[in-house]
Design a protein around this motif. Structure first.
Motif, PDB file in Angstrom:
ATOM      1  N   GLY A  59      16.006  -2.244   0.409  1.00 33.82           N
ATOM      2  CA  GLY A  59      16.528  -2.840  -0.924  1.00 33.82           C
ATOM      3  C   GLY A  59      16.804  -1.912  -1.916  1.00 33.82           C
ATOM      4  O   GLY A  59      16.908  -2.501  -3.057  1.00 33.82           O
ATOM      5  N   ASN A  60      17.193  -0.548  -1.673  1.00 34.04           N
ATOM      6  CA  ASN A  60      17.717   0.196  -2.695  1.00 34.04           C
ATOM      7  C   ASN A  60      19.107   0.333  -2.615  1.00 34.04           C
ATOM      8  O   ASN A  60      19.594   0.714  -1.637  1.00 34.04           O
ATOM      9  CB  ASN A  60      17.001   1.479  -2.443  1.00 34.04           C
ATOM     10  CG  ASN A  60      15.660   1.827  -2.551  1.00 34.04           C
ATOM     11  OD1 ASN A  60      15.160   1.708  -3.839  1.00 34.04           O
ATOM     12  ND2 ASN A  60      14.663   1.513  -1.709  1.00 34.04           N
ATOM     13  N   TRP A  61      19.793  -0.140  -3.667  1.00 32.92           N
ATOM     14  CA  TRP A  61      21.367  -0.210  -3.723  1.00 32.92           C
ATOM     15  C   TRP A  61      21.872   0.940  -4.485  1.00 32.92           C
ATOM     16  O   TRP A  61      21.149   0.995  -5.629  1.00 32.92           O
ATOM     17  CB  TRP A  61      21.515  -1.720  -4.090  1.00 32.92           C
ATOM     18  CG  TRP A  61      21.095  -2.780  -3.227  1.00 32.92           C
ATOM     19  CD1 TRP A  61      20.063  -3.213  -3.328  1.00 32.92           C
ATOM     20  CD2 TRP A  61      22.208  -3.244  -2.387  1.00 32.92           C
ATOM     21  NE1 TRP A  61      20.048  -4.116  -2.139  1.00 32.92           N
ATOM     22  CE2 TRP A  61      21.323  -4.456  -1.465  1.00 32.92           C
ATOM     23  CE3 TRP A  61      23.487  -3.209  -1.951  1.00 32.92           C
ATOM     24  CZ2 TRP A  61      22.001  -5.176  -0.662  1.00 32.92           C
ATOM     25  CZ3 TRP A  61      24.065  -4.030  -0.954  1.00 32.92           C
ATOM     26  CH2 TRP A  61      23.346  -5.029  -0.495  1.00 32.92           C
ATOM     27  N   SER A 105       8.785  -2.533   4.865  1.00 36.17           N
ATOM     28  CA  SER A 105       8.432  -1.521   4.353  1.00 36.17           C
ATOM     29  C   SER A 105       9.174  -0.926   3.256  1.00 36.17           C
ATOM     30  O   SER A 105      10.420  -0.699   3.327  1.00 36.17           O
ATOM     31  CB  SER A 105       7.879  -0.257   5.224  1.00 36.17           C
ATOM     32  OG  SER A 105       7.891   0.804   4.326  1.00 36.17           O
ATOM     33  N   PRO A 106       8.774  -0.553   1.816  1.00 36.07           N
ATOM     34  CA  PRO A 106       9.451  -0.139   0.902  1.00 36.07           C
ATOM     35  C   PRO A 106      10.055   1.387   1.253  1.00 36.07           C
ATOM     36  O   PRO A 106      10.939   1.925   0.477  1.00 36.07           O
ATOM     37  CB  PRO A 106       8.776  -0.286  -0.430  1.00 36.07           C
ATOM     38  CG  PRO A 106       7.217  -0.296   0.218  1.00 36.07           C
ATOM     39  CD  PRO A 106       7.451  -0.958   1.505  1.00 36.07           C
ATOM     40  N   HIS A 123       1.185   4.613   6.347  1.00 37.45           N
ATOM     41  CA  HIS A 123       1.276   3.076   6.619  1.00 37.45           C
ATOM     42  C   HIS A 123       2.313   2.442   5.865  1.00 37.45           C
ATOM     43  O   HIS A 123       3.234   3.052   4.975  1.00 37.45           O
ATOM     44  CB  HIS A 123       0.152   2.440   6.257  1.00 37.45           C
ATOM     45  CG  HIS A 123      -0.349   2.649   4.720  1.00 37.45           C
ATOM     46  ND1 HIS A 123      -0.277   1.565   3.983  1.00 37.45           N
ATOM     47  CD2 HIS A 123      -1.269   3.572   4.157  1.00 37.45           C
ATOM     48  CE1 HIS A 123      -0.740   2.032   2.822  1.00 37.45           C
ATOM     49  NE2 HIS A 123      -1.376   3.216   2.714  1.00 37.45           N
ATOM     50  N   PRO A 124       2.957   1.347   6.087  1.00 39.05           N
ATOM     51  CA  PRO A 124       4.011   0.758   5.310  1.00 39.05           C
ATOM     52  C   PRO A 124       4.038   0.808   4.078  1.00 39.05           C
ATOM     53  O   PRO A 124       5.203   0.750   3.197  1.00 39.05           O
ATOM     54  CB  PRO A 124       4.032  -0.742   5.750  1.00 39.05           C
ATOM     55  CG  PRO A 124       3.253  -0.628   7.170  1.00 39.05           C
ATOM     56  CD  PRO A 124       2.371   0.250   6.999  1.00 39.05           C
ATOM     57  N   TYR A 125       2.831   0.810   3.351  1.00 43.29           N
ATOM     58  CA  TYR A 125       3.048   0.861   1.672  1.00 43.29           C
ATOM     59  C   TYR A 125       2.480   2.228   1.063  1.00 43.29           C
ATOM     60  O   TYR A 125       1.784   2.051  -0.105  1.00 43.29           O
ATOM     61  CB  TYR A 125       2.073  -0.259   1.215  1.00 43.29           C
ATOM     62  CG  TYR A 125       2.400  -1.787   1.663  1.00 43.29           C
ATOM     63  CD1 TYR A 125       3.785  -1.947   1.293  1.00 43.29           C
ATOM     64  CD2 TYR A 125       1.969  -2.445   2.699  1.00 43.29           C
ATOM     65  CE1 TYR A 125       4.444  -3.216   1.705  1.00 43.29           C
ATOM     66  CE2 TYR A 125       2.137  -3.832   2.814  1.00 43.29           C
ATOM     67  CZ  TYR A 125       3.512  -3.833   2.712  1.00 43.29           C
ATOM     68  OH  TYR A 125       4.345  -5.286   3.061  1.00 43.29           O
ATOM     69  N   GLY A 126       2.499   3.251   1.813  1.00 45.94           N
ATOM     70  CA  GLY A 126       2.029   4.559   1.193  1.00 45.94           C
ATOM     71  C   GLY A 126       1.329   5.782   2.435  1.00 45.94           C
ATOM     72  O   GLY A 126       1.433   5.294   3.437  1.00 45.94           O
ATOM     73  N   VAL A 127       1.030   6.539   1.643  1.00 45.70           N
ATOM     74  CA  VAL A 127       0.437   7.686   2.494  1.00 45.70           C
ATOM     75  C   VAL A 127      -0.875   8.012   1.747  1.00 45.70           C
ATOM     76  O   VAL A 127      -1.026   8.269   0.678  1.00 45.70           O
ATOM     77  CB  VAL A 127       1.170   8.873   2.810  1.00 45.70           C
ATOM     78  CG1 VAL A 127       0.482  10.050   3.291  1.00 45.70           C
ATOM     79  CG2 VAL A 127       2.536   8.582   3.178  1.00 45.70           C
ATOM     80  N   GLU A 128      -2.100   8.082   2.736  1.00 48.10           N
ATOM     81  CA  GLU A 128      -3.408   8.262   2.309  1.00 48.10           C
ATOM     82  C   GLU A 128      -3.942   9.667   2.846  1.00 48.10           C
ATOM     83  O   GLU A 128      -3.677   9.885   4.092  1.00 48.10           O
ATOM     84  CB  GLU A 128      -4.150   7.260   2.531  1.00 48.10           C
ATOM     85  CG  GLU A 128      -3.838   5.846   2.629  1.00 48.10           C
ATOM     86  CD  GLU A 128      -3.715   5.331   0.729  1.00 48.10           C
ATOM     87  OE1 GLU A 128      -4.227   6.096   0.175  1.00 48.10           O
ATOM     88  OE2 GLU A 128      -2.949   4.614   0.815  1.00 48.10           O
ATOM     89  N   VAL A 129      -4.412  10.558   2.373  1.00 50.36           N
ATOM     90  CA  VAL A 129      -5.054  11.814   2.809  1.00 50.36           C
ATOM     91  C   VAL A 129      -6.510  11.875   2.523  1.00 50.36           C
ATOM     92  O   VAL A 129      -6.856  11.788   1.352  1.00 50.36           O
ATOM     93  CB  VAL A 129      -4.334  12.756   2.334  1.00 50.36           C
ATOM     94  CG1 VAL A 129      -4.741  14.305   2.712  1.00 50.36           C
ATOM     95  CG2 VAL A 129      -2.869  12.985   2.261  1.00 50.36           C
ATOM     96  N   TYR A 130      -7.159  12.101   3.521  1.00 51.80           N
ATOM     97  CA  TYR A 130      -8.546  12.132   3.505  1.00 51.80           C
ATOM     98  C   TYR A 130      -9.291  13.437   3.922  1.00 51.80           C
ATOM     99  O   TYR A 130      -8.797  14.171   4.932  1.00 51.80           O
ATOM    100  CB  TYR A 130      -9.305  11.023   4.163  1.00 51.80           C
ATOM    101  CG  TYR A 130      -8.830   9.751   3.857  1.00 51.80           C
ATOM    102  CD1 TYR A 130      -9.106   9.027   2.764  1.00 51.80           C
ATOM    103  CD2 TYR A 130      -7.827   8.930   4.706  1.00 51.80           C
ATOM    104  CE1 TYR A 130      -8.537   7.694   2.594  1.00 51.80           C
ATOM    105  CE2 TYR A 130      -7.186   7.671   4.389  1.00 51.80           C
ATOM    106  CZ  TYR A 130      -7.645   7.298   3.485  1.00 51.80           C
ATOM    107  OH  TYR A 130      -7.203   5.884   3.045  1.00 51.80           O
ATOM    108  N   GLU A 131     -10.302  13.945   3.275  1.00 52.04           N
ATOM    109  CA  GLU A 131     -10.867  15.396   3.712  1.00 52.04           C
ATOM    110  C   GLU A 131     -12.262  14.825   4.167  1.00 52.04           C
ATOM    111  O   GLU A 131     -13.032  14.377   3.425  1.00 52.04           O
ATOM    112  CB  GLU A 131     -11.204  16.122   2.640  1.00 52.04           C
ATOM    113  CG  GLU A 131     -11.976  17.226   3.190  1.00 52.04           C
ATOM    114  CD  GLU A 131     -12.128  18.227   1.827  1.00 52.04           C
ATOM    115  OE1 GLU A 131     -11.812  18.014   0.695  1.00 52.04           O
ATOM    116  OE2 GLU A 131     -12.495  19.625   2.318  1.00 52.04           O
TER     117      GLU A 131
END
Length: 453
Positions: A330-332, A241-242, A161-169
Motif C-alpha cells: 500500500g505504499n505508492w 503485512s505492511p 512477524h507480519p507486524y514487526g520484529v521483536e528481539v529477546y535476550e
C-alpha cells in the motif's frame, strides 16, 4: 480476580530489545451509535487497505472444514465459556454473549522437535470487558500481539512477524520448569469503556487475509450470504503485512532459523460503504539550473490500498500523474518533471472499488514543499559557538532558511550567496541537543548537534 486484559510483557527477566519502526495501522472505527446486537461495541474497523471488518458474531460454518461433534467449524472465532456464553444458544447481550469476541484474528505456530522450538503467535483486534463477563458500560477493545515460545538454550532470539520484529535476550533462569522463555502479550487501546479509538494506534493493520479468499458462507440465522477474509479452520498463506513479511520467523543461537507462512485467519467483511483510505505522506519538489533550463521534479508519496486499487495525483500545474505501487504493502509513489511555478496543494485521488465494491473514491491534498538538508550542526564547548549549515532542494529560488531550537524558540537566519547557507552564533550556557532548519518554502530538517571541545 485479576482482569484478563492485564498486559504481560515478560516472563522473569525476559528483555525485549528492539521492535520494527512504526507504520500506519488501522484507518477508522465505527463512530456509533453502538447497538445491543453488537454488545454495544463498535460495529466495524477499517484498515489502510480499505477492508472493513464487522465484529464477528455470525454462526456461519466453514464449507471447507467439517466440524467435530460439539465443536462447530465457525467462520468467526466464537469461544464458548461455560456459564457465560453458550454457542449453541442465540447470542443475546448481555445474558448470552461472548466474553471475548473479535473483529480480526491471525494465528500461526512453529514446532520443531529437533531444535526444541515451540512457538505460538497470535494477532487480533479484540472486544472484551474489564470485569471479564459481559456487562453494559464495561466494553473495551484493543489490538493484541502475542508471542509465546519454548526455546532450548539461552541467547538472543529474533522473531519477525507480519507486524514487526521483536528481539529477546533469554537467560538460563528463563528456561525450564515448564515456563515459556518468551511470553509476550502486547495489548494496545484499552481505554475508557465504550471508547474504541485506542486500537487504531496498535500494532495491527492492515488486516492479514488469505490469498485464497474471500470466502462466502451462509449465516444460518439470517440466511444471508456473508464474506470472510479467511477461514480460521484452515492454515493458509496470507497477504497484507505492511512490511511484506507475511510469515513468522524465529532466529536464535546455534543456527536456529525457522519460519512458517501459514496462518488461521478470521474476519467478516462488512457491507458498510466507506471511503477509500488514503494518507498523503509527502509532497516535495526539487529544482536546479540545467544546460537547457531548470531541471525539476515533484515527488509524491502516499498510503492507499494496493492494486487493484489505483492512485493518481495532480501536480502543481494540474497535470495528472498515475502513481506506482510495487510491493502490495500500500505504499505508492509518483513523480512529475514539471517545474512548480507556485507552491500549491497537491491533490491525490485513490480508488479501491475494483477490489471492494462498497468503497468510494477519496481525494486528499498536501501542500507542496521543498526539502531541507542540514549538512552540519556543531557546537564548541570552548567557544560557545553553534555552527549550522543547510541547503534547500530548491537551488534556483534559494528560499530563506531559519534555524530554531527543537522546542521551537528561534536561533536565527542562515545566510550566504550560494546553495549552502550558514549560521554561526553564540549559544550559552549549554548547547542545544538538536536544531531545526525551516525553509520559507515549507521544508524542514532536524539534526542532532555534534558537541566539540
Amino acid at each position: 480476580m485479576p482482569s484478563k486484559l492485564t498486559t504481560a510483557t515478560a516472563t522473569l527477566s525476559l528483555l525485549a530489545l528492539a521492535t520494527q519502526s512504526a507504520h500506519a495501522v488501522l484507518y477508522a472505527v465505527d463512530p456509533g451509535p453502538y447497538l445491543p446486537e453488537n454488545g454495544s461495541f463498535a460495529a466495524w474497523y477499517q484498515d489502510t487497505h480499505g477492508r472493513v471488518l464487522d465484529l464477528c458474531l455470525s454462526k456461519a460454518l466453514s464449507s471447507r472444514v467439517p466440524g467435530a461433534p460439539g465443536a462447530p467449524s465457525y467462520m468467526c472465532s466464537l469461544l464458548p465459556t461455560p456459564g457465560v456464553f453458550d454457542d449453541a444458544q442465540p447470542i443475546v447481550f448481555p445474558t448470552n454473549f461472548p466474553d471475548e469476541a473479535f473483529w480480526f484474528t491471525a494465528d500461526a505456530a512453529i514446532t520443531d522437535a529437533a531444535s526444541g522450538i515451540d512457538l505460538g503467535y497470535g494477532a487480533a483486534i479484540e472486544a472484551a470487558f474489564n470485569v471479564e463477563e459481559p456487562r453494559e458500560g464495561d466494553q473495551v477493545s484493543f489490538a493484541r500481539i502475542r508471542i509465546r515460545v519454548d526455546v532450548p538454550t539461552p541467547g538472543i532470539y529474533t522473531v519477525t512477524h507480519p507486524y514487526g520484529v521483536e528481539v529477546y535476550e533469554i537467560t538460563a533462569a528463563n528456561i525450564g520448569d515448564g515456563r515459556r522463555a518468551i511470553n509476550m502479550t502486547r495489548d494496545i487501546g484499552i481505554g475508557a469503556p465504550k471508547t474504541y479509538t485506542g486500537a487504531l494506534g496498535g500494532d495491527i493493520g492492515p488486516f492479514l487475509r488469505s490469498v485464497n479468499g474471500p470466502y462466502t458462507e451462509t449465516n444460518p440465522v439470517t440466511q444471508q450470504s456473508e464474506r470472510y477474509i479467511g477461514d480460521p479452520n484452515l492454515e493458509e498463506a496470507v497477504t497484507g503485512s505492511p512490511y511484506g513479511t507475511n510469515y513468522v520467523r524465529i532466529e536464535g543461537p546455534n543456527g536456529i532459523d525457522l519460519r512458517t507462512n501459514l496462518f488461521a485467519v478470521s474476519g467478516k467483511l462488512s457491507t458498510v460503504t466507506r471511503p477509500t483510505p488514503v494518507i498523503m505522506q509527502r509532497a516535495t519538489y526539487s529544482r536546479q539550473p540545467g544546460s537547457n533550463g531548470v531541471v525539476a521534479q515533484q515527488d509524491v508519496f502516499a498510503l492507499a490500498p494496493p492494486p487493484p486499487g489505483t492512485a493518481k495525483f495532480a501536480d502543481s500545474l494540474g497535470e495528472n500523474v498515475d502513481m506506482l505501487e510495487s510491493t502490495a504493502t500500500g505504499n505508492w509513489y509518483g513523480q512529475s518533471a514539471n517545474n512548480p511555478t507556485a507552491l500549491v496543494d497537491i491533490s491525490l485521488t485513490a480508488d479501491n472499488q475494483a477490489a471492494i465494491a462498497t468503497s468510494t473514491p477519496t481525494t486528499a491534498s498536501l501542500r507542496l514543499k521543498d526539502q531541507v538538508q542540514i549538512q552540519r550542526a556543531e557546537y564548541s564547548l570552548n567557544s560557545g559557538q553553534l555552527i549550522v549549515q543547510a541547503s534547500s532542494s530548491d537551488q534556483t529560488a534559494l528560499p530563506a532558511l531559519t534555524a530554531d531550537f527543537d522546542h521551537g524558540a528561534p536561533i536565527g537566519p542562515l545566510t550566504g550567496d550560494g546553495v549552502l547557507k550558514t549560521l554561526s552564533t553564540g549559544i550559552s550556557p549549554l548547547p542545544p541537543a538538536r536544531v531545526k532548519v525551516t525553509s520559507a518554502n515549507g521544508g524542514t530538517d532536524i539534526e542532532e548537534v555534534v558537541i566539540l571541545p
